[in-house]
Design a protein around this motif. Structure first.
Motif, PDB file in Angstrom:
ATOM      1  N   LEU A  65      35.812  80.957  -6.188  1.00 20.65           N
ATOM      2  CA  LEU A  65      37.235  80.698  -6.000  1.00 20.65           C
ATOM      3  C   LEU A  65      38.038  81.976  -5.778  1.00 20.65           C
ATOM      4  CD1 LEU A  65      37.865  77.862  -8.621  1.00 20.65           C
ATOM      5  CD2 LEU A  65      37.451  77.663  -6.164  1.00 20.65           C
ATOM      6  N   ALA A  66      37.516  83.130  -6.205  1.00 16.01           N
ATOM      7  CA  ALA A  66      38.250  84.379  -6.013  1.00 16.01           C
ATOM      8  C   ALA A  66      38.274  84.797  -4.548  1.00 16.01           C
ATOM      9  CB  ALA A  66      37.637  85.484  -6.874  1.00 16.01           C
ATOM     10  N   ALA A  67      37.256  84.392  -3.781  1.00 18.05           N
ATOM     11  CA  ALA A  67      37.183  84.756  -2.366  1.00 18.05           C
ATOM     12  C   ALA A  67      38.045  83.813  -1.536  1.00 18.05           C
ATOM     13  CB  ALA A  67      35.722  84.695  -1.900  1.00 18.05           C
ATOM     14  N   PRO A  68      38.506  84.284  -0.354  1.00 20.30           N
ATOM     15  CA  PRO A  68      39.279  83.391   0.525  1.00 20.30           C
ATOM     16  C   PRO A  68      38.471  82.152   0.889  1.00 20.30           C
ATOM     17  CG  PRO A  68      39.412  85.669   1.275  1.00 20.30           C
ATOM     18  CD  PRO A  68      38.365  85.639   0.202  1.00 20.30           C
ATOM     19  N   ALA A  69      39.157  81.028   0.994  1.00 26.69           N
ATOM     20  CA  ALA A  69      38.489  79.759   1.300  1.00 26.69           C
ATOM     21  C   ALA A  69      38.387  79.595   2.810  1.00 26.69           C
ATOM     22  CB  ALA A  69      39.269  78.604   0.684  1.00 26.69           C
ATOM     23  N   ARG A  70      37.200  79.777   3.359  1.00 31.65           N
ATOM     24  CA  ARG A  70      37.022  79.598   4.801  1.00 31.65           C
ATOM     25  C   ARG A  70      36.677  78.147   5.118  1.00 31.65           C
ATOM     26  NH1 ARG A  70      34.969  84.733   3.778  1.00 31.65           N
ATOM     27  NH2 ARG A  70      35.958  86.385   5.020  1.00 31.65           N
ATOM     28  N   THR A  71      35.718  77.583   4.419  1.00 31.19           N
ATOM     29  CA  THR A  71      35.367  76.167   4.576  1.00 31.19           C
ATOM     30  C   THR A  71      35.301  75.543   3.187  1.00 31.19           C
ATOM     31  OG1 THR A  71      33.016  76.742   4.559  1.00 31.19           O
ATOM     32  CG2 THR A  71      34.083  76.513   6.714  1.00 31.19           C
ATOM     33  N   ARG A  88      41.001  59.090   7.317  1.00 27.84           N
ATOM     34  CA  ARG A  88      41.608  60.346   7.754  1.00 27.84           C
ATOM     35  C   ARG A  88      40.577  61.479   7.739  1.00 27.84           C
ATOM     36  NH1 ARG A  88      46.728  62.395   8.473  1.00 27.84           N
ATOM     37  NH2 ARG A  88      47.104  60.317   9.340  1.00 27.84           N
ATOM     38  N   LEU A  89      39.701  61.518   6.728  1.00 25.97           N
ATOM     39  CA  LEU A  89      38.664  62.551   6.692  1.00 25.97           C
ATOM     40  C   LEU A  89      37.735  62.429   7.898  1.00 25.97           C
ATOM     41  CD1 LEU A  89      37.744  62.489   2.889  1.00 25.97           C
ATOM     42  CD2 LEU A  89      38.934  64.325   4.111  1.00 25.97           C
ATOM     43  N   ARG A  90      37.393  61.201   8.257  1.00 24.34           N
ATOM     44  CA  ARG A  90      36.528  61.004   9.420  1.00 24.34           C
ATOM     45  C   ARG A  90      37.232  61.466  10.696  1.00 24.34           C
ATOM     46  NH1 ARG A  90      33.940  55.180  11.374  1.00 24.34           N
ATOM     47  NH2 ARG A  90      32.958  55.945  13.275  1.00 24.34           N
ATOM     48  N   ASP A  91      38.531  61.202  10.815  1.00 21.44           N
ATOM     49  CA  ASP A  91      39.284  61.677  11.979  1.00 21.44           C
ATOM     50  C   ASP A  91      39.213  63.197  12.092  1.00 21.44           C
ATOM     51  OD1 ASP A  91      40.017  59.146  12.766  1.00 21.44           O
ATOM     52  OD2 ASP A  91      41.955  59.186  11.737  1.00 21.44           O
ATOM     53  N   HIS A  92      39.484  63.891  10.975  1.00 22.18           N
ATOM     54  CA  HIS A  92      39.445  65.360  11.008  1.00 22.18           C
ATOM     55  C   HIS A  92      38.041  65.876  11.300  1.00 22.18           C
ATOM     56  CE1 HIS A  92      43.555  65.812   9.958  1.00 22.18           C
ATOM     57  NE2 HIS A  92      43.444  65.451   8.688  1.00 22.18           N
ATOM     58  N   LEU A  93      37.041  65.183  10.779  1.00 18.26           N
ATOM     59  CA  LEU A  93      35.654  65.583  11.006  1.00 18.26           C
ATOM     60  C   LEU A  93      35.302  65.468  12.489  1.00 18.26           C
ATOM     61  CD1 LEU A  93      33.007  66.445   9.574  1.00 18.26           C
ATOM     62  CD2 LEU A  93      32.442  64.008   9.386  1.00 18.26           C
ATOM     63  N   GLU A  94      35.671  64.376  13.119  1.00 16.22           N
ATOM     64  CA  GLU A  94      35.334  64.148  14.519  1.00 16.22           C
ATOM     65  C   GLU A  94      36.124  65.067  15.453  1.00 16.22           C
ATOM     66  OE1 GLU A  94      35.986  59.995  15.040  1.00 16.22           O
ATOM     67  OE2 GLU A  94      34.004  59.448  14.241  1.00 16.22           O
ATOM     68  N   ARG A  95      37.314  65.493  15.024  1.00 11.78           N
ATOM     69  CA  ARG A  95      38.113  66.414  15.834  1.00 11.78           C
ATOM     70  C   ARG A  95      37.726  67.871  15.605  1.00 11.78           C
ATOM     71  NH1 ARG A  95      43.064  64.090  17.684  1.00 11.78           N
ATOM     72  NH2 ARG A  95      43.292  61.918  17.005  1.00 11.78           N
ATOM     73  N   GLY A  96      36.794  68.124  14.704  1.00 14.19           N
ATOM     74  CA  GLY A  96      36.361  69.474  14.445  1.00 14.19           C
ATOM     75  C   GLY A  96      37.248  70.255  13.500  1.00 14.19           C
ATOM     76  N   LEU A 127      29.105  61.606   4.759  1.00 11.84           N
ATOM     77  CA  LEU A 127      27.974  62.093   3.973  1.00 11.84           C
ATOM     78  C   LEU A 127      26.867  62.665   4.855  1.00 11.84           C
ATOM     79  CD1 LEU A 127      27.809  59.260   1.287  1.00 11.84           C
ATOM     80  CD2 LEU A 127      28.506  61.634   0.916  1.00 11.84           C
ATOM     81  N   ASP A 128      26.677  62.092   6.042  1.00 15.74           N
ATOM     82  CA  ASP A 128      25.657  62.611   6.953  1.00 15.74           C
ATOM     83  C   ASP A 128      26.011  64.006   7.459  1.00 15.74           C
ATOM     84  OD1 ASP A 128      24.065  60.392   6.723  1.00 15.74           O
ATOM     85  OD2 ASP A 128      24.889  59.378   8.495  1.00 15.74           O
ATOM     86  N   ALA A 129      27.305  64.377   7.396  1.00 13.59           N
ATOM     87  CA  ALA A 129      27.735  65.700   7.877  1.00 13.59           C
ATOM     88  C   ALA A 129      27.672  66.759   6.787  1.00 13.59           C
ATOM     89  CB  ALA A 129      29.161  65.607   8.425  1.00 13.59           C
ATOM     90  N   LEU A 152      37.584  69.583  10.228  1.00  6.63           N
ATOM     91  CA  LEU A 152      36.978  69.602   8.896  1.00  6.63           C
ATOM     92  C   LEU A 152      35.528  70.035   9.019  1.00  6.63           C
ATOM     93  CD1 LEU A 152      37.163  68.982   5.855  1.00  6.63           C
ATOM     94  CD2 LEU A 152      36.576  66.597   6.386  1.00  6.63           C
ATOM     95  N   ASP A 153      35.222  71.180   8.443  1.00  7.91           N
ATOM     96  CA  ASP A 153      33.868  71.739   8.479  1.00  7.91           C
ATOM     97  C   ASP A 153      33.235  71.579   7.100  1.00  7.91           C
ATOM     98  OD1 ASP A 153      31.551  73.165   8.698  1.00  7.91           O
ATOM     99  OD2 ASP A 153      32.495  75.044   9.348  1.00  7.91           O
ATOM    100  N   LEU A 154      32.192  70.764   7.008  1.00 11.76           N
ATOM    101  CA  LEU A 154      31.539  70.485   5.726  1.00 11.76           C
ATOM    102  C   LEU A 154      30.226  71.241   5.559  1.00 11.76           C
ATOM    103  CD1 LEU A 154      32.104  66.605   5.537  1.00 11.76           C
ATOM    104  CD2 LEU A 154      33.541  68.437   4.625  1.00 11.76           C
ATOM    105  N   SER A 155      29.984  72.229   6.393  1.00  7.68           N
ATOM    106  CA  SER A 155      28.687  72.898   6.382  1.00  7.68           C
ATOM    107  C   SER A 155      28.443  73.708   5.107  1.00  7.68           C
ATOM    108  CB  SER A 155      28.572  73.824   7.601  1.00  7.68           C
ATOM    109  OG  SER A 155      29.609  74.813   7.580  1.00  7.68           O
ATOM    110  N   SER A 156      29.508  74.147   4.423  1.00  5.99           N
ATOM    111  CA  SER A 156      29.340  74.949   3.205  1.00  5.99           C
ATOM    112  C   SER A 156      29.541  74.142   1.935  1.00  5.99           C
ATOM    113  CB  SER A 156      30.321  76.133   3.218  1.00  5.99           C
ATOM    114  OG  SER A 156      30.152  76.936   4.352  1.00  5.99           O
TER     115      SER A 156
END
Length: 586
Positions: free
Chosen positions: A65-71, A131-139, A170-172, A141-145
């Motif tokens: 949490l001390a580091a900047p939040a990138r994803t 809404r989360l799915r909308d942001h995910l499909e538009r790129g 969940l698949d992402a 929302l990055d869930l890789s981390s």
């Protein structure tokens, strides 16, 4: 167990909020065997589960949490806007000292602002599935981390048709992330979801087996079907709860009951699918700052409401199943506070309610509806208690008291105070005594002067066509060439309406109907004809279920516009995304 083993940033935050020791679900997720594992948690609403999963995520988040939040590092998914916003507020104060940045993504809010917040970096993202799915499909929302994902009230999300959205989200997510699944009930679809997306999950069950919620007193009141609203009014007056919520099945019924309570003098707000997010926020704020004390809501609209002062839940319309009963009732009796949940049960539906209560393992007390006499007795006790409380008075108060004593006796002043108090309270309703003899007597119509001998007439529209006395009366007067005072009792059914006309003018009324039947206009197309009364209609309705109701009623009375507006929204209350998602009625 206490919170003493937690990091200081959490211990201080919990102490400030008055948390002395963990609830059962909080203690369970903090146990050594639960640390770092996937969890399936069965816990009732109001058990402190938001703080529970917030603390459970601490080991996954604190070091970063001390580091900047990138994803995002953690994702919390909730079924409704209100619940998502509540979760965001709870995590906000819990993680404030830790420096966590939290972004909220829910339908009905500005999506562009949410995308900017995500680009700016967030450690924790809280949102609704659509809404989360909308942001995910538009790129956006990055869930890789992602290190952990929480599904809050997972059973309700599946019941609302969010399975496809949840699976895409969940698949992402990365393979190594933790998955925490919180649900008040554990039906088969929840078990299947857990089997697919969790690894060696620890099952935690803190819901009581003896009844649905140990801090809620359940009651059931049997009434005549025609007296449901009167029973709701008397229950509100009897309890005089600091905050109360009344549940209806549809938005139309919410609108109708809200108007009735407003007319009776209650400080009341409404929540249903037809209200915008701004209107919902204003209604909830009115309840929080005590400008309103009563809320009338549908099941979906009331999801996620967390009001500390809410101590009374009234099921004006019977829940569709035991799970809905649990979720509705769980709005009160939260975090160790006591609450009361009352079901208003029409006589013919008592057996169904008894079966539902058995299925939910709830022991409800069957009680009589409060009478005006019992309500006035409670009012006297409350008034005496309030006036005899210790109080401090300033010089201005005492100067005014002296002026009053110079003009009136102490008894007159006290009586005036009591009268002012009573005048500010809504009047209770007279109700039928709950005995077979009283119910039979009540079935005989009560006639006002001039209506001792009447004839019944029938219109071919009812509640489903938005029939309402406010526009039915002018229609009858115009079509039948009579006055408002010549129309007696009006009984509005599902698909038809019955009303009385004095027999002395019935012939003239029927002749006028025949002359105006072919006039142009929507309202003149309504069929009005003699009838044997509403009891015969009730039998006829049961034998004519296949009849297609008229759409919208005369001029639709605004119903069509509301339906079109509701259909334009997505499931989270946002504008439709064009994917043709199933809409859930509320």
């Amino acid at each position: 167990m206490t919170f003493s083993t937690l990091p200081t940033v959490f211990g201080d935050a919990l102490a400030e909020r008055g948390y002395a020791e963990p609830t059962a679900v909080q203690a369970a997720v903090l146990a050594p065997e639960a640390l770092g594992r996937d969890l399936i948690v069965s816990a009732q609403t109001g058990s402190g589960k938001t703080v529970a999963f917030g603390l459970s995520l601490a080991d996954d988040l604190l070091g970063s949490l001390a580091a900047p939040a990138r994803t995002p590092l953690a994702l919390i998914v909730a079924p409704t806007r209100e619940l998502a916003l509540q979760v965001s507020r709870e995590l906000g104060w819990l993680y404030a000292r830790a420096g966590a940045r939290i972004a909220t993504c829910v339908g009905g809010m500005d999506a562009s602002k949410e995308r900017r917040a995500l680009r700016g970096g967030a450690h924790i993202v809280v949102g609704t599935p659509g809404r989360l799915r909308d942001h995910l499909e538009r790129g956006a929302l990055d869930l890789s981390s992602l290190r952990a994902v929480v599904l809050d009230e997972a059973d309700e999300m599946l019941d609302m048709g969010f399975r496809e959205d949840l699976e895409e989200i969940l698949d992402a997510t990365p393979e190594g992330r933790r998955t925490l699944l919180f649900s008040a009930t554990m039906p088969k679809p929840i078990v299947a979801l857990a089997r697919r997306y969790q690894r060696d999950a620890l099952r935690i069950a803190t819901a009581g087996d003896d009844r649905g919620h140990g801090d809620i007193a359940f009651q059931a009141v049997t009434v005549s079907p025609a007296e449901i609203e009167a029973a709701a009014i008397n229950l509100l007056r009897f309890h005089e709860a600091e905050t109360a919520i009344l549940f209806c099945a549809t938005r139309d019924n919410v609108r109708r009951l809200h108007a009735t309570l407003q007319e009776r003098g209650f400080a009341v707000v409404a929540l249903s699918g037809e209200h915008s997010q701004s209107e919902r926020n204003q209604a909830l704020q009115a309840l929080r700052d005590r400008r309103a004390r009563v809320c009338v809501a549908t099941d979906v609209a009331a999801r996620g409401i967390d009001l500390p002062s809410l101590s009374l839940v009234i099921h004006v319309e019977i829940p569709r199943d035991a799970e809905t009963l649990q979720h509705r009732s769980g709005r009160t009796g939260r975090a160790g506070r006591k609450g009361t949940a009352v079901l208003i049960v029409p006589y013919p539906r008592r057996k169904r309610v008894e079966s539902m209560l058995r299925g939910a393992r709830i022991n409800a007390d069957w009680i009589e509806a409060p009478t005006p006499e019992t309500i006035r007795a409670r009012d006297r006790e409350r008034l005496l208690s309030d006036l005899l409380q210790p109080a401090e008075y300033d010089d201005e108060d005492r100067a005014l008291a002296q002026r009053l004593l110079a003009e009136r006796s102490p008894e007159d002043i006290a009586a005036a105070l009591v009268r002012a108090h009573r005048a500010a309270m809504p009047q209770p309703e007279d109700m039928i005594e709950n005995t077979p003899e009283a119910r039979r007597a009540a079935q005989q119509e009560r006639h006002r002067p001039g209506f001792e001998d009447v004839m019944w007439f029938r219109l071919d529209i009812g509640r489903r066509q938005n029939a309402d006395p406010r526009w039915l009366l002018p229609l009858l007067c115009r079509r039948g060439h009579i006055t408002r005072n010549e129309v007696g009792a009006i009984r509005i059914g599902a698909n038809e309406t019955h009303f009385q006309v004095p027999r002395a003018i019935a012939g003239k009324f029927n002749a006028a109907l025949a002359r105006t039947a072919n006039d142009d206009g929507d309202e003149e197309s309504v069929r009005i004809e003699p009838s044997d009364g509403p009891r015969e209609a009730a039998r006829g309705n049961r034998n004519a279920k296949a009849r297609k109701p008229r759409q919208g009623g005369p001029k639709a009375r605004g119903g069509g516009q509301a339906s079109r507006a509701a259909g334009a929204r997505g499931r989270d209350g946002a504008k439709g995304s064009g994917r043709g998602r199933r809409q859930r009625p509320s």
